[in-house]
Motif scaffolding. Structure first.
Motif, short mmCIF file in Angstrom:
data_model
loop_
_atom_site.label_atom_id
_atom_site.label_comp_id
_atom_site.label_asym_id
_atom_site.label_seq_id
_atom_site.Cartn_x
_atom_site.Cartn_y
_atom_site.Cartn_z
N ARG A 33 10.62 16.69 7.55
CA ARG A 33 10.42 15.46 8.31
C ARG A 33 10.90 14.25 7.53
N LEU A 34 10.61 14.21 6.24
CA LEU A 34 11.03 13.07 5.43
C LEU A 34 12.55 13.02 5.30
N ILE A 35 13.18 14.17 5.13
CA ILE A 35 14.63 14.19 5.00
C ILE A 35 15.28 13.66 6.27
N ARG A 36 14.79 14.09 7.43
CA ARG A 36 15.33 13.59 8.69
C ARG A 36 15.13 12.08 8.82
N SER A 37 13.95 11.63 8.45
CA SER A 37 13.64 10.20 8.57
C SER A 37 14.55 9.36 7.68
N HIS A 38 14.76 9.81 6.45
CA HIS A 38 15.64 9.08 5.53
C HIS A 38 17.08 9.07 6.06
N ASP A 39 17.56 10.20 6.53
CA ASP A 39 18.92 10.26 7.07
C ASP A 39 19.08 9.32 8.26
N ASP A 40 18.10 9.32 9.15
CA ASP A 40 18.18 8.49 10.35
C ASP A 40 18.10 7.00 10.03
N TYR A 41 17.28 6.64 9.03
CA TYR A 41 17.09 5.22 8.73
C TYR A 41 18.19 4.66 7.84
N TRP A 42 18.49 5.36 6.74
CA TRP A 42 19.40 4.81 5.75
C TRP A 42 20.86 5.15 6.02
N GLY A 43 21.12 6.33 6.55
CA GLY A 43 22.49 6.70 6.87
C GLY A 43 23.28 7.31 5.74
N SER A 44 22.98 6.95 4.50
CA SER A 44 23.74 7.50 3.37
C SER A 44 22.91 7.43 2.09
N ILE A 45 23.30 8.28 1.15
CA ILE A 45 22.69 8.26 -0.18
C ILE A 45 22.98 6.92 -0.86
N LEU A 90 0.86 -1.17 0.00
CA LEU A 90 0.00 0.00 0.00
C LEU A 90 0.91 1.23 0.00
N TRP A 91 0.82 2.00 -1.09
CA TRP A 91 1.63 3.22 -1.30
C TRP A 91 3.06 3.09 -0.77
N PRO A 92 3.84 2.16 -1.28
CA PRO A 92 5.20 1.95 -0.78
C PRO A 92 6.16 3.07 -1.17
N VAL A 93 7.17 3.28 -0.33
CA VAL A 93 8.28 4.17 -0.68
C VAL A 93 9.26 3.32 -1.50
N ILE A 94 8.86 3.03 -2.72
CA ILE A 94 9.56 2.01 -3.51
C ILE A 94 10.94 2.45 -3.95
N ASN A 95 11.15 3.77 -3.97
CA ASN A 95 12.41 4.35 -4.42
C ASN A 95 12.87 5.35 -3.37
N PRO A 96 13.54 4.88 -2.30
CA PRO A 96 13.92 5.80 -1.22
C PRO A 96 14.72 7.00 -1.70
N LEU A 97 15.65 6.79 -2.62
CA LEU A 97 16.45 7.90 -3.11
C LEU A 97 15.59 8.91 -3.85
N GLY A 98 14.66 8.42 -4.66
CA GLY A 98 13.77 9.32 -5.38
C GLY A 98 12.94 10.18 -4.44
N ARG A 99 12.44 9.57 -3.36
CA ARG A 99 11.63 10.37 -2.43
C ARG A 99 12.49 11.34 -1.64
N TYR A 100 13.70 10.95 -1.32
CA TYR A 100 14.62 11.86 -0.64
C TYR A 100 14.87 13.10 -1.49
N ARG A 101 15.10 12.88 -2.78
CA ARG A 101 15.33 14.01 -3.68
C ARG A 101 14.06 14.84 -3.84
N MET A 102 12.91 14.19 -3.88
CA MET A 102 11.65 14.92 -3.96
C MET A 102 11.47 15.82 -2.75
N THR A 141 23.36 3.96 0.37
CA THR A 141 22.49 2.88 0.85
C THR A 141 21.09 3.03 0.27
N GLN A 142 20.60 4.25 0.17
CA GLN A 142 19.29 4.47 -0.44
C GLN A 142 19.28 4.05 -1.91
#
Length: 224
Positions: free
Chosen positions: A110-122, A82-94, A124-125
């Motif tokens: 909020r999304l930028i912080r969440s991606h940084d905290d979860y993935w750690g690096s571009i 259901l509405w997956p974040v299928i492309n983490p890097l794409g959403r980070y850039r968005m 990895t995304q």
């Protein structure tokens, strides 16, 4: 034990272990090891698809089952997203594009912080990215999948302009999945964002859940 200092890949290791544990204990739940699927929404949808694609990834299989458990793996029969974040890097850039606007929407920071905290690096995304995995032509498992998407959801379905995409994320992934040989059902609903979880009594939510049940029964038949 998962040794990463970041949520990823430990969350994927937990998912992989959970699937294997369920298969190893299938008789306790009056089912069989070959009748297991996976589902998730938003980031959970991305994790569900990533785990289904890479059930033997050594980072994900790092948690051992108890001694004496049956020899099972984490392959699944089908995937429900259901509405997956299928492309983490794409959403980070968005989110970065949105934050750069004079009056950005609240979700951007909020999304930028969440991606940084979860993935750690571009990187990895980029690497653990179901969209880019397919576009790189990697050999992965492709179980039948269904994607449920609100047409009003700009946080999960948008054009990845840096990738020069001509399709939204949902359409792009569905096209990539089918080209790679997988079965993908993509359903849009004219309903609010996150409708099936936040507004479960909407007619669109009921229809989406009915469609999910039908899809699962198609690939995991109910047995007497």
């Amino acid at each position: 034990m998962c040794s990463s200092d970041l949520p990823f890949p430990c969350s994927s290791a937990d998912i992989n272990y959970g699937i294997r544990w369920l298969k190893a204990n299938a008789a306790r739940f009056r089912t069989r090891p070959d009748l297991v699927g996976i589902s998730g929404n938003s980031s959970g949808g991305q994790l569900a698809m990533l785990g289904a694609m890479r059930p033997h990834d050594p980072r994900f299989t790092s948690i051992a089952l108890p001694a004496g458990s049956p020899d099972v793996d984490a392959t699944v029969r089908c995937v429900v997203m259901l509405w997956p974040v299928i492309n983490p890097l794409g959403r980070y850039r968005m989110a970065q594009r949105e934050l750069a606007k004079p009056n950005p929407q609240d979700f951007a920071a909020r999304l930028i912080r969440s991606h940084d905290d979860y993935w750690g690096s571009i990187e990895t995304q980029r690497e653990a990215n179901p969209m880019l995995i397919l576009e790189r032509g990697e050999k992965v498992f492709l179980p039948p999948a269904i994607w449920i998407q609100s047409s009003q959801d700009e946080v999960h379905n948008y054009l990845d302009t840096e990738a020069e995409a001509t399709e939204t994320e949902a359409e792009r992934f569905a096209s990539n999945y089918r080209k790679a040989g997988g079965e993908m059902v993509l359903e849009y609903f004219d309903a609010p964002s996150l409708f099936a979880t936040i507004h479960p009594t909407l007619p669109e939510s009921i229809q989406a859940l009915d469609d999910i049940v039908a899809f699962v029964h198609q690939h995991i038949p109910v047995e007497n």
